[in-house]
Design a protein around this motif. Structure first.
Motif, PDB file in Angstrom:
ATOM      1  N   ILE A 106      55.172 -12.383  10.376  1.00 49.99           N
ATOM      2  CA  ILE A 106      54.505 -11.218   9.778  1.00 49.99           C
ATOM      3  C   ILE A 106      54.738 -11.319   8.271  1.00 49.99           C
ATOM      4  N   GLY A 107      53.774 -10.774   7.516  1.00 55.06           N
ATOM      5  CA  GLY A 107      53.849 -10.945   6.066  1.00 55.06           C
ATOM      6  C   GLY A 107      53.638  -9.640   5.311  1.00 55.06           C
ATOM      7  N   VAL A 108      54.323  -9.512   4.175  1.00 48.46           N
ATOM      8  CA  VAL A 108      54.077  -8.420   3.227  1.00 48.46           C
ATOM      9  C   VAL A 108      53.355  -9.017   2.024  1.00 48.46           C
ATOM     10  N   LEU A 167      56.494  -3.127   3.409  1.00 47.71           N
ATOM     11  CA  LEU A 167      57.920  -3.160   3.079  1.00 47.71           C
ATOM     12  C   LEU A 167      58.627  -1.941   3.661  1.00 47.71           C
ATOM     13  N   ASP A 168      57.863  -0.840   3.898  1.00 45.63           N
ATOM     14  CA  ASP A 168      58.484   0.346   4.522  1.00 45.63           C
ATOM     15  C   ASP A 168      58.829   0.048   5.981  1.00 45.63           C
ATOM     16  N   GLU A 169      57.916  -0.623   6.664  1.00 47.65           N
ATOM     17  CA  GLU A 169      58.178  -0.961   8.082  1.00 47.65           C
ATOM     18  C   GLU A 169      59.223  -2.074   8.191  1.00 47.65           C
ATOM     19  N   ILE A 185      59.402  -6.741  -6.399  1.00 45.26           N
ATOM     20  CA  ILE A 185      59.949  -5.878  -5.340  1.00 45.26           C
ATOM     21  C   ILE A 185      60.098  -6.688  -4.048  1.00 45.26           C
ATOM     22  N   VAL A 186      59.048  -7.443  -3.703  1.00 46.69           N
ATOM     23  CA  VAL A 186      59.071  -8.237  -2.463  1.00 46.69           C
ATOM     24  C   VAL A 186      60.090  -9.376  -2.564  1.00 46.69           C
ATOM     25  N   ALA A 187      60.144 -10.052  -3.699  1.00 49.83           N
ATOM     26  CA  ALA A 187      61.124 -11.141  -3.853  1.00 49.83           C
ATOM     27  C   ALA A 187      62.545 -10.589  -3.746  1.00 49.83           C
TER      28      ALA A 187
END
Ligand code: DER
Length: 231
Positions: free
Chosen positions: A50-52, A72-74, A107-109
């Motif tokens: 799964i990807g953000v 990112l919340d899930e 944020i994702v990194a």
């Protein structure tokens, strides 16, 4: 070989670090686009990930290619982010943001156990700064923020100019987060760590394109092949 082939080589090599069941950060830009293309082929072959996405552009690409997405919340903890860079120094500090996605990218990194940077060799530099440093700013009080940022850059030895990013049609570029971007011409950034902290201290600065200590390693493609470059 042509630059797109090199980008694809780096993306293909990055795929070898993706394992079944991983939660991935999906980068933005022309190199990351190749990664999402190749990832989608593996997903079609049964790979479970799964990807953000780090931008609406990457989200649209992933949706079109049926790469399963999450938020990112899930999924607040990711295993691996794969993303490009505009410049990579020997300590693996980066300049990112050429594509305007730096806020979600950082944020994702930061939410990922590891971040792999994929790039062709043209991105490697001895010292960051030849590429204009993107600084994401809030619309409110833009001119005041711009002056405060200019002072910080002067003190850091960046002569400027500090340009408000525009789209090709001349309208101001607005990021996925609804902010604007000032691109700072520094030529060379002697102390990226100090500049990163000083920029964050300016009220109105939302984020900037200096990625300090986030990359685990880089995959650099050149005509001789793609190689892993550690910190
Ligand atoms: O905008 C970004 O942060 C991109 O990842 C950029 O740093 C690299 O884009 P490219 O792969 O198209 O050169």
């Amino acid at each position: 070989s042509d630059p797109e082939a090199l980008k694809r080589d780096a993306a293909a090599k990055a795929l070898s670090f993706v394992e079944d069941g991983m939660r991935l950060g999906l980068g933005t830009g022309s190199t990351a686009k190749h990664f999402v293309d190749l990832l989608a082929e593996r997903v079609a072959g049964g790979l479970r990930v799964i990807g953000v996405p780090t931008s609406e552009v990457t989200r649209a690409q992933a949706e079109r290619l049926n790469v399963p997405l999450t938020t990112l919340d899930e999924t607040p903890e990711l295993d691996l982010t794969i993303d490009g860079a505009d410049e990579i120094d020997p300590a693996l500090n980066l300049i990112k943001g050429g594509g305007g996605a730096l806020l979600r990218e950082k944020i994702v990194a930061s939410a990922s156990a590891r971040m792999i940077v994929i790039a062709d060799a043209s991105k490697q530099v001895a010292t960051l700064g030849r590429y204009p440093l993107p600084i994401e700013v809030n619309l409110f009080g833009l001119e005041a923020t711009r002056r405060a940022v200019a002072k910080v850059l002067d003190a850091a030895g960046c002569p400027g100019p500090l340009n408000l990013r525009k789209k090709a049609d001349g309208h101001v570029f607005v990021t996925d987060g609804g902010h604007m971007i000032l691109d700072a011409a520094c030529e060379r950034i002697a102390d990226p760590v100090a500049l990163a902290a000083r920029l964050h201290a300016v009220p109105g600065v939302v984020e900037h394109g200096l990625f300090i200590g986030l990359a685990s390693f880089a995959i650099i493609a050149s005509p001789g092949g793609a190689e892993v470059v550690g910190r």
